[in-house]
Motif scaffolding. Structure first.
Motif, PDB file in Angstrom:
ATOM      1  N   THR A  26       0.859  -1.185   0.000  1.00 38.44           N
ATOM      2  CA  THR A  26       0.000   0.000   0.000  1.00 38.44           C
ATOM      3  C   THR A  26       0.895   1.236   0.000  1.00 38.44           C
ATOM      4  N   PRO A  27       0.566   2.262  -0.777  1.00 39.51           N
ATOM      5  CA  PRO A  27       1.386   3.476  -0.787  1.00 39.51           C
ATOM      6  C   PRO A  27       1.377   4.171   0.573  1.00 39.51           C
ATOM      7  N   ALA A  28       2.508   4.771   0.935  1.00 37.23           N
ATOM      8  CA  ALA A  28       2.642   5.449   2.232  1.00 37.23           C
ATOM      9  C   ALA A  28       1.792   6.712   2.310  1.00 37.23           C
ATOM     10  N   ASN A  29       1.676   7.442   1.198  1.00 31.44           N
ATOM     11  CA  ASN A  29       0.871   8.668   1.240  1.00 31.44           C
ATOM     12  C   ASN A  29      -0.605   8.292   1.234  1.00 31.44           C
ATOM     13  N   SER A  30      -1.362   8.984   2.028  1.00 33.22           N
ATOM     14  CA  SER A  30      -2.787   8.651   2.100  1.00 33.22           C
ATOM     15  C   SER A  30      -3.514   9.372   0.973  1.00 33.22           C
ATOM     16  N   GLU A  31      -4.031   8.602   0.065  1.00 29.82           N
ATOM     17  CA  GLU A  31      -4.793   9.153  -1.042  1.00 29.82           C
ATOM     18  C   GLU A  31      -6.170   8.496  -1.028  1.00 29.82           C
ATOM     19  N   ALA A  32      -7.076   9.045  -1.757  1.00 32.61           N
ATOM     20  CA  ALA A  32      -8.412   8.458  -1.831  1.00 32.61           C
ATOM     21  C   ALA A  32      -8.332   7.167  -2.642  1.00 32.61           C
ATOM     22  N   CYS A  33      -8.813   6.084  -2.053  1.00 36.64           N
ATOM     23  CA  CYS A  33      -8.774   4.784  -2.716  1.00 36.64           C
ATOM     24  C   CYS A  33     -10.172   4.192  -2.759  1.00 36.64           C
ATOM     25  N   THR A  34     -10.439   3.445  -3.799  1.00 37.84           N
ATOM     26  CA  THR A  34     -11.730   2.771  -3.898  1.00 37.84           C
ATOM     27  C   THR A  34     -11.755   1.604  -2.915  1.00 37.84           C
ATOM     28  N   MET A  35     -12.938   1.114  -2.616  1.00 35.55           N
ATOM     29  CA  MET A  35     -13.103   0.030  -1.656  1.00 35.55           C
ATOM     30  C   MET A  35     -13.281  -1.323  -2.351  1.00 35.55           C
ATOM     31  N   ASP A  36     -12.867  -1.443  -3.593  1.00 34.10           N
ATOM     32  CA  ASP A  36     -13.038  -2.700  -4.304  1.00 34.10           C
ATOM     33  C   ASP A  36     -11.952  -3.701  -3.920  1.00 34.10           C
ATOM     34  N   LEU A  37     -12.245  -4.970  -4.099  1.00 35.83           N
ATOM     35  CA  LEU A  37     -11.275  -6.037  -3.877  1.00 35.83           C
ATOM     36  C   LEU A  37     -11.078  -6.793  -5.175  1.00 35.83           C
ATOM     37  N   ARG A  38      -9.833  -7.170  -5.413  1.00 35.10           N
ATOM     38  CA  ARG A  38      -9.506  -7.978  -6.581  1.00 35.10           C
ATOM     39  C   ARG A  38      -8.679  -9.170  -6.106  1.00 35.10           C
ATOM     40  N   PHE A  39      -8.792 -10.274  -6.810  1.00 36.95           N
ATOM     41  CA  PHE A  39      -8.041 -11.475  -6.479  1.00 36.95           C
ATOM     42  C   PHE A  39      -7.245 -11.911  -7.708  1.00 36.95           C
ATOM     43  N   PRO A  40      -6.154 -11.192  -8.017  1.00 38.92           N
ATOM     44  CA  PRO A  40      -5.396 -11.527  -9.227  1.00 38.92           C
ATOM     45  C   PRO A  40      -4.532 -12.777  -9.026  1.00 38.92           C
ATOM     46  N   PRO A  41      -4.320 -13.534 -10.095  1.00 40.84           N
ATOM     47  CA  PRO A  41      -3.384 -14.649  -9.999  1.00 40.84           C
ATOM     48  C   PRO A  41      -1.957 -14.112  -9.931  1.00 40.84           C
ATOM     49  N   VAL A  42      -1.147 -14.723  -9.089  1.00 40.01           N
ATOM     50  CA  VAL A  42       0.271 -14.367  -8.969  1.00 40.01           C
ATOM     51  C   VAL A  42       1.075 -15.656  -9.021  1.00 40.01           C
ATOM     52  N   THR A  43       2.276 -15.579  -9.553  1.00 41.94           N
ATOM     53  CA  THR A  43       3.098 -16.782  -9.707  1.00 41.94           C
ATOM     54  C   THR A  43       4.531 -16.547  -9.238  1.00 41.94           C
ATOM     55  N   VAL A  44       5.204 -17.662  -8.962  1.00 38.39           N
ATOM     56  CA  VAL A  44       6.639 -17.653  -8.674  1.00 38.39           C
ATOM     57  C   VAL A  44       7.291 -18.699  -9.575  1.00 38.39           C
ATOM     58  N   LYS A  45       8.562 -18.513  -9.849  1.00 38.00           N
ATOM     59  CA  LYS A  45       9.330 -19.435 -10.697  1.00 38.00           C
ATOM     60  C   LYS A  45      10.276 -20.229  -9.803  1.00 38.00           C
ATOM     61  N   LEU A  46      10.190 -21.551  -9.890  1.00 35.86           N
ATOM     62  CA  LEU A  46      11.041 -22.433  -9.088  1.00 35.86           C
ATOM     63  C   LEU A  46      12.290 -22.832  -9.863  1.00 35.86           C
ATOM     64  N   ALA A  47      13.319 -23.258  -9.134  1.00 30.80           N
ATOM     65  CA  ALA A  47      14.555 -23.716  -9.761  1.00 30.80           C
ATOM     66  C   ALA A  47      14.359 -25.055 -10.469  1.00 30.80           C
ATOM     67  N   LYS A  48      13.436 -25.875  -9.933  1.00 27.97           N
ATOM     68  CA  LYS A  48      13.124 -27.159 -10.569  1.00 27.97           C
ATOM     69  C   LYS A  48      11.633 -27.421 -10.382  1.00 27.97           C
ATOM     70  N   PRO A  49      11.036 -28.323 -11.171  1.00 26.82           N
ATOM     71  CA  PRO A  49       9.599 -28.573 -11.059  1.00 26.82           C
ATOM     72  C   PRO A  49       9.173 -28.917  -9.626  1.00 26.82           C
ATOM     73  N   LEU A  50       7.966 -28.536  -9.283  1.00 30.98           N
ATOM     74  CA  LEU A  50       7.443 -28.759  -7.933  1.00 30.98           C
ATOM     75  C   LEU A  50       7.387 -30.235  -7.583  1.00 30.98           C
ATOM     76  N   GLY A  51       6.965 -31.068  -8.509  1.00 31.86           N
ATOM     77  CA  GLY A  51       6.903 -32.501  -8.258  1.00 31.86           C
ATOM     78  C   GLY A  51       5.998 -32.823  -7.075  1.00 31.86           C
ATOM     79  N   GLU A  52       6.500 -33.617  -6.138  1.00 27.42           N
ATOM     80  CA  GLU A  52       5.717 -34.047  -4.968  1.00 27.42           C
ATOM     81  C   GLU A  52       5.876 -33.117  -3.769  1.00 27.42           C
ATOM     82  N   ARG A  53       6.612 -32.042  -3.933  1.00 29.77           N
ATOM     83  CA  ARG A  53       6.809 -31.121  -2.809  1.00 29.77           C
ATOM     84  C   ARG A  53       5.509 -30.417  -2.452  1.00 29.77           C
ATOM     85  N   GLY A  54       5.390 -30.030  -1.200  1.00 31.64           N
ATOM     86  CA  GLY A  54       4.232 -29.274  -0.745  1.00 31.64           C
ATOM     87  C   GLY A  54       4.479 -27.783  -0.866  1.00 31.64           C
ATOM     88  N   VAL A  55       3.403 -27.012  -0.762  1.00 30.93           N
ATOM     89  CA  VAL A  55       3.476 -25.554  -0.863  1.00 30.93           C
ATOM     90  C   VAL A  55       2.810 -24.937   0.364  1.00 30.93           C
TER      91      VAL A  55
END
Length: 155
Positions: A117-146
């Motif tokens: 969140t930006p440090a300066n207080s500005e007027a912001c809308t009250m909407d919520l979004r749920f965007p997909p986010v990803t990370v890149k692993l060094a090797k395939p996930l395989g049977e590892r847990g997350v």
């Protein structure tokens, strides 16, 4: 005479409308309105969301999302050859979310969702979004847990 009938009809309609509004226990359709509860409302579970096209959902027993707030969507997936792991973040108004790969071992992967969140207080809308986010692993996930956690920061 006609005018008198119109005035009387309008007055009767007004009396009916006001008397309907005066009934504090009547809800929509005449159904009784339940009394307000003094108990705290339970948080709603996060929305059920499917992975983006091409994403392969991870088995629920392979993903630990218990540290996320209740209103987060609870889904983890892999993409491509398994070296990309995705989940949904939560952002809104002025905030933005990103996924940080905080640990990867032979037994598991830890992802932290960071809502900035930006440090300066500005007027912001009250909407919520749920965007997909990803990370890149060094090797395939395989049977590892997350394990997915979340934090907030101000910049």
């Amino acid at each position: 005479m006609r005018r008198l009938a119109t005035v009387v009809g309008a007055g009767a309609a007004l009396v009916l409308a006001l008397s309907a509004c005066a009934e504090p226990t009547a809800g929509f359709g005449g159904q009784p309105t339940p009394p307000p509860s003094s108990a705290q409302p339970t948080p709603e579970p996060g929305p059920e969301m499917e992975p983006p096209a091409g994403g392969k959902p991870l088995a629920k027993n392979k993903a630990d999302l218990s540290a996320l707030p209740a209103d987060f969507p609870k889904r983890v997936w892999t993409e491509g050859d398994g070296t990309v792991v995705g989940t949904f973040g939560k952002e809104g108004g002025c905030s933005k979310v990103r996924a940080d790969l905080t640990e990867q071992t032979d037994t598991g992967v830890k992802i932290t969702l960071v809502e900035t969140t930006p440090a300066n207080s500005e007027a912001c809308t009250m909407d919520l979004r749920f965007p997909p986010v990803t990370v890149k692993l060094a090797k395939p996930l395989g049977e590892r847990g997350v394990v997915v956690t979340a934090k907030q920061e101000t910049k």
